[in-house]
Write a protein that holds these residues in place. Structure first.
Motif, mmCIF file in Angstrom:
data_model
loop_
_atom_site.group_PDB
_atom_site.id
_atom_site.type_symbol
_atom_site.label_atom_id
_atom_site.label_comp_id
_atom_site.label_asym_id
_atom_site.label_seq_id
_atom_site.Cartn_x
_atom_site.Cartn_y
_atom_site.Cartn_z
ATOM 1 N N VAL B 557 0.841 -1.199 0.000
ATOM 2 C CA VAL B 557 0.000 0.000 0.000
ATOM 3 C C VAL B 557 0.875 1.247 0.000
ATOM 4 C CG1 VAL B 557 -1.706 1.301 1.292
ATOM 5 C CG2 VAL B 557 -1.876 -1.175 1.176
ATOM 6 N N ILE B 558 1.887 1.223 0.859
ATOM 7 C CA ILE B 558 2.769 2.383 0.946
ATOM 8 C C ILE B 558 3.478 2.618 -0.387
ATOM 9 C CG2 ILE B 558 4.744 3.371 2.180
ATOM 10 C CD1 ILE B 558 3.980 1.561 4.538
ATOM 11 N N SER B 559 4.079 1.546 -0.943
ATOM 12 C CA SER B 559 4.881 1.743 -2.155
ATOM 13 C C SER B 559 4.009 2.127 -3.344
ATOM 14 C CB SER B 559 5.703 0.492 -2.468
ATOM 15 O OG SER B 559 4.864 -0.524 -2.941
ATOM 16 N N ASN B 560 2.860 1.455 -3.485
ATOM 17 C CA ASN B 560 2.020 1.764 -4.644
ATOM 18 C C ASN B 560 1.484 3.184 -4.598
ATOM 19 O OD1 ASN B 560 1.888 -0.479 -6.464
ATOM 20 N ND2 ASN B 560 0.949 -1.623 -4.804
ATOM 21 N N CYS B 561 1.018 3.590 -3.400
ATOM 22 C CA CYS B 561 0.489 4.958 -3.291
ATOM 23 C C CYS B 561 1.570 5.964 -3.656
ATOM 24 C CB CYS B 561 -0.005 5.218 -1.874
ATOM 25 S SG CYS B 561 -1.567 4.432 -1.541
ATOM 26 N N PHE B 562 2.773 5.716 -3.154
ATOM 27 C CA PHE B 562 3.857 6.648 -3.435
ATOM 28 C C PHE B 562 4.199 6.664 -4.925
ATOM 29 C CE2 PHE B 562 8.290 7.832 -3.776
ATOM 30 C CZ PHE B 562 8.272 9.040 -3.096
ATOM 31 N N LEU B 563 4.314 5.453 -5.496
ATOM 32 C CA LEU B 563 4.689 5.357 -6.909
ATOM 33 C C LEU B 563 3.669 6.059 -7.802
ATOM 34 C CD1 LEU B 563 6.055 1.725 -7.174
ATOM 35 C CD2 LEU B 563 7.330 3.855 -7.356
ATOM 36 N N ILE B 564 2.401 5.887 -7.484
ATOM 37 C CA ILE B 564 1.378 6.549 -8.306
ATOM 38 C C ILE B 564 1.496 8.060 -8.167
ATOM 39 C CG2 ILE B 564 -1.108 6.958 -8.485
ATOM 40 C CD1 ILE B 564 -1.508 4.022 -8.081
ATOM 41 N N SER B 565 1.737 8.507 -6.907
ATOM 42 C CA SER B 565 1.771 9.954 -6.702
ATOM 43 C C SER B 565 2.930 10.612 -7.451
ATOM 44 C CB SER B 565 1.843 10.284 -5.216
ATOM 45 O OG SER B 565 3.168 10.173 -4.755
ATOM 46 N N ILE B 566 4.018 9.857 -7.732
ATOM 47 C CA ILE B 566 5.132 10.477 -8.468
ATOM 48 C C ILE B 566 5.127 10.113 -9.943
ATOM 49 C CG2 ILE B 566 6.649 10.625 -6.450
ATOM 50 C CD1 ILE B 566 8.172 8.205 -7.724
ATOM 51 N N SER B 567 4.084 9.382 -10.393
ATOM 52 C CA SER B 567 4.075 8.976 -11.803
ATOM 53 C C SER B 567 3.861 10.205 -12.690
ATOM 54 C CB SER B 567 2.970 7.947 -12.037
ATOM 55 O OG SER B 567 1.717 8.559 -11.892
ATOM 56 N N PRO B 568 4.429 10.194 -13.894
ATOM 57 C CA PRO B 568 4.308 11.363 -14.772
ATOM 58 C C PRO B 568 2.854 11.681 -15.118
ATOM 59 C CG PRO B 568 5.349 9.484 -15.897
ATOM 60 C CD PRO B 568 5.249 9.134 -14.466
ATOM 61 N N GLN B 569 2.015 10.623 -15.203
ATOM 62 C CA GLN B 569 0.602 10.872 -15.515
ATOM 63 C C GLN B 569 -0.039 11.751 -14.450
ATOM 64 O OE1 GLN B 569 1.987 7.788 -15.461
ATOM 65 N NE2 GLN B 569 1.044 6.434 -16.980
ATOM 66 N N VAL B 584 -1.142 17.090 -3.455
ATOM 67 C CA VAL B 584 -1.059 15.731 -3.995
ATOM 68 C C VAL B 584 -0.596 14.786 -2.892
ATOM 69 C CG1 VAL B 584 0.134 14.228 -5.623
ATOM 70 C CG2 VAL B 584 -0.573 16.508 -6.328
ATOM 71 N N LEU B 585 0.416 15.222 -2.169
ATOM 72 C CA LEU B 585 0.980 14.382 -1.130
ATOM 73 C C LEU B 585 -0.039 14.139 -0.020
ATOM 74 C CD1 LEU B 585 3.746 13.160 -1.148
ATOM 75 C CD2 LEU B 585 4.450 14.830 0.539
ATOM 76 N N ILE B 586 -0.767 15.203 0.338
ATOM 77 C CA ILE B 586 -1.779 15.035 1.398
ATOM 78 C C ILE B 586 -2.817 14.020 0.962
ATOM 79 C CG2 ILE B 586 -3.688 16.205 2.576
ATOM 80 C CD1 ILE B 586 -1.932 18.646 2.802
ATOM 81 N N TRP B 587 -3.259 14.129 -0.297
ATOM 82 C CA TRP B 587 -4.223 13.171 -0.825
ATOM 83 C C TRP B 587 -3.654 11.756 -0.788
ATOM 84 C CZ3 TRP B 587 -9.205 12.973 -1.602
ATOM 85 C CH2 TRP B 587 -9.914 14.173 -1.662
ATOM 86 N N THR B 588 -2.391 11.649 -1.238
ATOM 87 C CA THR B 588 -1.753 10.333 -1.267
ATOM 88 C C THR B 588 -1.757 9.709 0.120
ATOM 89 O OG1 THR B 588 -0.304 11.209 -2.955
ATOM 90 C CG2 THR B 588 0.321 9.104 -1.975
ATOM 91 N N VAL B 589 -1.315 10.513 1.102
ATOM 92 C CA VAL B 589 -1.232 9.985 2.459
ATOM 93 C C VAL B 589 -2.610 9.605 2.972
ATOM 94 C CG1 VAL B 589 -0.609 10.550 4.824
ATOM 95 C CG2 VAL B 589 0.880 11.234 2.965
ATOM 96 N N GLY B 590 -3.603 10.459 2.672
ATOM 97 C CA GLY B 590 -4.967 10.158 3.100
ATOM 98 C C GLY B 590 -5.457 8.844 2.526
ATOM 99 N N ILE B 591 -5.271 8.688 1.191
ATOM 100 C CA ILE B 591 -5.728 7.457 0.527
ATOM 101 C C ILE B 591 -4.967 6.253 1.074
ATOM 102 C CG2 ILE B 591 -5.742 6.254 -1.690
ATOM 103 C CD1 ILE B 591 -6.291 9.011 -2.967
ATOM 104 N N GLU B 592 -3.679 6.443 1.297
ATOM 105 C CA GLU B 592 -2.863 5.343 1.827
ATOM 106 C C GLU B 592 -3.422 4.862 3.160
ATOM 107 O OE1 GLU B 592 1.066 6.347 3.278
ATOM 108 O OE2 GLU B 592 0.700 4.533 4.421
ATOM 109 N N LEU B 595 -6.665 3.019 2.692
ATOM 110 C CA LEU B 595 -6.462 1.671 2.158
ATOM 111 C C LEU B 595 -5.945 0.724 3.243
ATOM 112 C CD1 LEU B 595 -5.006 2.346 -1.385
ATOM 113 C CD2 LEU B 595 -7.030 1.004 -0.847
ATOM 114 N N LEU B 596 -5.021 1.229 4.068
ATOM 115 C CA LEU B 596 -4.517 0.403 5.165
ATOM 116 C C LEU B 596 -5.661 0.016 6.087
ATOM 117 C CD1 LEU B 596 -1.111 2.068 6.152
ATOM 118 C CD2 LEU B 596 -1.465 -0.161 5.113
ATOM 119 N N ALA B 597 -6.532 0.996 6.384
ATOM 120 C CA ALA B 597 -7.667 0.713 7.269
ATOM 121 C C ALA B 597 -8.567 -0.338 6.634
ATOM 122 C CB ALA B 597 -8.445 1.996 7.543
#
Lengths: 673, 673
Positions: B557-569, B584-592, B595-597
């Motif tokens: 969950v951690i790696s995928n959320c991070f990877l998506i947040s830095i993807s060029p798309q 973007v980062l706040i959203w990423t952390v929130g979604i992460e 998802l963990l929950a």
């Protein structure tokens, strides 16, 4: 009362028997029913009775029954209930009636079984009386019984049994009170005495309250130092928060250890309550229970799950959204009122408080409404066991209350990011709690004294004539004990304030500590004098609350990390050192994950049960295994020799001795267990 | 061999007895020792023997002993070991020798106990032979024995017992192979046959391998669709990742359910291995064991813990830092070589690969070095039980390997944030694995055939004379089974590739699926033909690997959320819609966090044991409780009547019947269990 013979009442012969439980039947009880009930209570086990002692109270046509039990009935039931007691070698093992003289103190029943245990045993015995050949409750032909139905549940359901409660023991209560809730006494609570008088979960709660209050000490000292010495610098704050986050895990783990020591010494740790009787309100179509293979009301587990996930959870979410919407409206209204006030200043000062008052009313209303809804839903989910019902109800209400208590604070911190407002709000909440608590605390003894005086006035006139039955009736008039939920909830909210927003308001801990010192005494006073004595089942831990407190611990990492990252000090520091907000956030998230990992590792690394308890339990397990092996070897010695001689090696049809002796059945059971 | 009388060997009378285990003593074994060992193996239980059947192999002065056991010894040991078997009513209950005719199939020992179980029972029986009055091993006066020391452990330690192994059954193996690792067979594996031939943990591994491969199907289809239909848009990628993250939790939960069904039907689920014999290499100063109260080597648990936390963990961290430093050097070297190459282009093309090659060598070296260190450390931690030793070793090596495998990928993704490089690296790793696997796979059958031909050539000439003993010696010459660690590790790394970087390279799943189809057959082939048959203890689950796989799920969950947040798309999308990187980062952390929950809730909501298994287990527990209650009631009926008459109600000194009858002891045991 005439025609029917009065059942022989053993307690009339010996004055020393103490009544344990009072049953209050409906006022106009049919005498046939009362007679039948007394017979069933007193009859021997073999004919389906409970072998209890019954006294018909004041006189024969009253609606009161006092129940007690003789020593041998109590001890035998203690074995069936599965109580663990101290054996002569110092270990706790499941009590065995046959072996009872090898248990410590077993010659004095009043010391061997605590008052709470004796009352619990009587309760269980009552609940276990099953219908034998009655088709309906005698005297009430409309109230049918099925074979094997629990009579006591049936009587309650059909409202023939009005209420029943365990009785106080004035003498012990008086002594306990002096050591417990007197303000002159500043030492720790007499937990073991509380356990023996009130029982497991009450003692567990007070022990937890004390443990929690004591464990606040380091946080309180640290927090006060931070404020007083105005070490309000960023590094001190971060240090304090990190300390706080680690602290919450360590405290909960240490509590787990402490509670396991308590439950081990109380003998409740290894008790197995799996085959409890179903709750009074458990419904189900008559069918074959797949576990007991009995024809009885049965409700499949998948339907309960369906109800939980498809109805209860959505309803909870609905109420949560109402609650959040209410909060949103409140903040909008407050903003509106403020603008209005600043525009036409002066005239409507009190209107400033209107949104707060309305919101408080709304939240209080929602809380009670949801609690009712939750009770209906949990009832409808149709849990078979009382413990499972309680757990599900607790979780439902807990989640809702948590959101109601903390949503506004989270909104202020996460969305508005207004730390000054958060600090003010926290301070007002804490001080408000303090004041309300102190008020109630002053009120409770006052009320108690008023009641006492009334009672005393009433008592004095009748003291000489029928003192006991009057006292018992007084007890019956008190309101019944509402359970621990609200007390735990209060602690839970406190723990939330301490953990979640520690970095904002470091004085929280010391305020809560002061509050709890009086809280202990107040709760004790209420329990001793304001409520009827409750039936308390043996408890091995604080149940779902342990999980709830641990959850707060994890949430606290998230909230504290975030709060620190948006604090003006950090922002100032970053501006000085040219750190972009994005990098700050990355660092925050990194540290947050690291702290979470540390908490998880800590929770794993600290064993839940102290080594000495583990060793003792393993020792008993080992001994029982050895005993079993020895017994098997003894049993096999003779016939195995015989068999070796007989055995033809590869034909596979060696004749097994298959006499259905009692030893044979015993060995089968030994294996099954 | 002269003067000593040959012990009566029952298996010489009846040819049908199959030898189960071969013991290979040292070449120049002292005949006194061999004679003594054979006597002890054959002697009756009462004089401390094992009641096994022994055949001295080829001839009396050889160093080989073939061990087997008669039906009644196997069945009685099955009870002591605590095997669960199918009862006549369809439930699994602990096997009872006395009651054996009520167990299904119990008249045919070869069907009732699987080959693996019989061999495991013989192993346990061998390990349980204790020294009685021997002061030293006969024939070796320097090798002292203490009373009650396990002889078998002692023989191994003093190297008198060279090796011992369970024997293959060519016939069954041949049949099993045809259904298992033949390429013509594309159906699922015969897991139950594997269980009966090889035993619990082997069958568990193959079942997991199959389950994992099948469960990759949806990911493979989805991933291939994403690539082929070039739905490489941002929303599809996010959808795919979220699906992947949820999938990993669901798969691991479903596997838990599946494995609990397997272990229930195998009867290993409820087996209690708490009182296992200590491992061969367990050391300790002679002292009183606090659990058994026996005078035996004892090593306190706190010292083990001290060693783990103060030495093993720091050593692990040290090695990890070496490994990370190596990686850092590699990346620096690679950058240097690249700059050098671009400056003086053309001439040293192959030097480009030098850093990679050096790094691979370094990592491989570190891996083997650390494995050795970990073995020494775990040995030194002095675990009492083999299972605990294995778990601690596994965790140590697992963590190190994980870091070695994924550190470079994490460095590329988190620090360099170079997704193109990450994709290339992943593809090359996966394709490389494929190629190496296919190569080995081609090699294995080739090698196997070569060995077979050699063996066949050797066999043909001697087939008529002593076929059995030659086959057995051939088995002894094979290398011993190295355990499941590397196989699980391979799956673990695969799971890591699929979960952690799914959003980068959606083809991972399909590549791994193709690989695993051949992997199953290769592993099966190796196990059947390349190694000695291993002793496999009954396993209820895949042990620490379950936790390890679940951890990967959370990391994903951690790696995928991070990877998506830095993807060029995503960056492109944000630039278009004016979203700051901080948001973007706040959203990423929130979604992460959300998802963990969700993952945690899912893990709680899916029950670990299917309802039908739970019902059956509860049914058996209920039955045994009822049986116990009935027995107690029966026993008390007589003396309770007596007691009611005798009882004086309040004096508290009721005389308990305290005859120390066998029933009395039996009841005490019943309670202890």
């Amino acid at each position: 009362m005439g025609s029917w013979t009065r059942p022989s009442c053993k307690c009339c012969i010996s004055k020393a028997v103490q009544p344990l439980v009072a049953l209050e039947l409906i006022e106009d009880i049919n005498m046939e029913t009362k007679r039948w009930l007394m017979t069933r209570l007193q009859a021997e086990k073999i004919v389906g009775g409970a072998e209890l002692m019954v006294h018909p109270g004041e006189d024969d046509d009253g609606n009161m029954l006092l129940v007690s039990a003789s020593q041998h009935v109590l001890l035998r039931a203690a074995e069936v209930v599965g109580l663990y007691k101290l054996y002569k070698d110092g270990s706790m093992i499941a009590f065995s009636y046959r072996d009872s003289r090898n248990f410590q103190n077993s010659d004095n029943i009043n010391e061997f079984l605590t008052l709470a245990e004796r009352q619990f045993i009587v309760l269980r015995t009552l609940e276990n009386i099953k219908a034998v050949d009655e088709k309906y409750i005698p005297g009430y032909p409309t109230e049918t019984l099925y074979p094997g139905e629990a009579i006591f549940n049936r009587l309650q359901k059909s409202k023939i049994l009005h209420t029943f409660y365990p009785l106080h023991d004035e003498q012990i209560l008086c002594k306990l009170g002096a050591r417990w809730h007197s303000y002159r006494n500043l030492s720790l609570q007499p937990i073991d005495s509380i356990y023996s008088y009130f029982g497991g979960s009450v003692a567990m709660y007070f022990s937890f309250l004390e443990f929690f209050t004591c464990s606040l000490m380091p946080i309180a000292v640290f927090g006060t130092a931070v404020v007083l010495l105005s070490m309000d610098t960023i590094d001190k704050c971060i240090l304090f928060s990190v300390f706080n986050m680690i602290w919450s895990t360590v405290v909960m783990e240490l509590w787990k250890r402490h509670s396991s020591v308590l439950s081990y010494t109380w003998g409740t740790m290894q008790m197995n309550s799996q085959f409890e009787e179903p709750r009074v309100d458990y419904k189900g179509s008559m069918g074959i229970n797949p576990i007991t293979h009995r024809y009885q009301p049965y409700y499949p587990a998948w339907r309960r799950k369906l109800k939980i996930w498809c109805v209860s959870v959505p309803v909870l979410c609905l109420f949560l959204s109402f609650s959040l919407f209410g909060m949103y409206v409140f903040f909008r209204m407050e903003a509106l009122v403020k603008t209005y006030y600043s525009e036409n200043d002066g005239c409507w000062a009190c209107a400033l408080y209107l949104p707060s008052i309305l919101h408080t009313l709304y939240v209080t209303g929602m809380n009670s409404l949801y609690k009712m809804v939750a009770e209906v839903l949990t009832e409808w989910e149709n849990h078979r066991l009382e413990s499972s019902y309680q757990n599900h109800l607790t979780i439902k209400v807990l989640v809702f209350r948590f959101v109601n208590c903390f949503a506004a604070l989270f909104y202020i911190s996460l969305y508005l990011q207004d730390l000054e407002l958060l600090r003010k709000k926290l301070a007002s909440l804490l001080v408000l709690t303090q004041i309300i608590n102190q008020l109630i605390e002053a009120l409770v003894p006052y009320l108690y004294k008023t009641i006492m005086r009334k009672g005393a006035g009433l008592k004095k006139t009748t003291m000489e004539n029928t003192p006991d039955i009057d006292k018992i009736k007084l007890q019956g008039e008190m309101s019944s004990f509402p359970g621990m939920f609200d007390e735990y909830m209060e602690l839970f909210v406190q723990f939330g304030y301490v953990s979640l927003f520690s970095c904002i308001y470091p004085l929280t801990a010391i305020l809560i500590m002061v509050n709890n010192v009086t809280e202990i005494r107040m709760d004790a006073m209420k329990l001793c004098h304001l409520f009827r004595k409750p039936f308390i089942s043996p408890a091995a831990n604080i149940g779902v609350w342990q999980t709830a407190f641990e959850m707060i611990g994890f949430l606290s990492v998230i909230s504290n990390c975030f709060l620190i990252s948006i604090s003006p000090q950090v922002e100032g520091y970053c501006a000085e050192n040219n750190i972009t907000p994005k990098n700050v956030l990355i660092w925050t998230v990194g540290i947050e994950h690291a702290l979470l990992a540390i908490k998880i590792i800590l929770a794993f690394a600290i064993p839940d049960v102290p080594q000495w308890v583990k060793l003792r339990i393993e020792r008993v397990e080992y001994q029982s295994l050895q005993a079993l092996k020895h017994k098997l070897a003894e049993a096999n010695k003779d016939d195995s020799k015989e068999m070796v001689a007989k055995e033809t090696l590869s034909d596979g049809t060696t004749g097994f001795n298959s006499t259905e002796s009692s030893l044979y059945t015993s060995k089968k059971q030994l294996n099954l267990l």
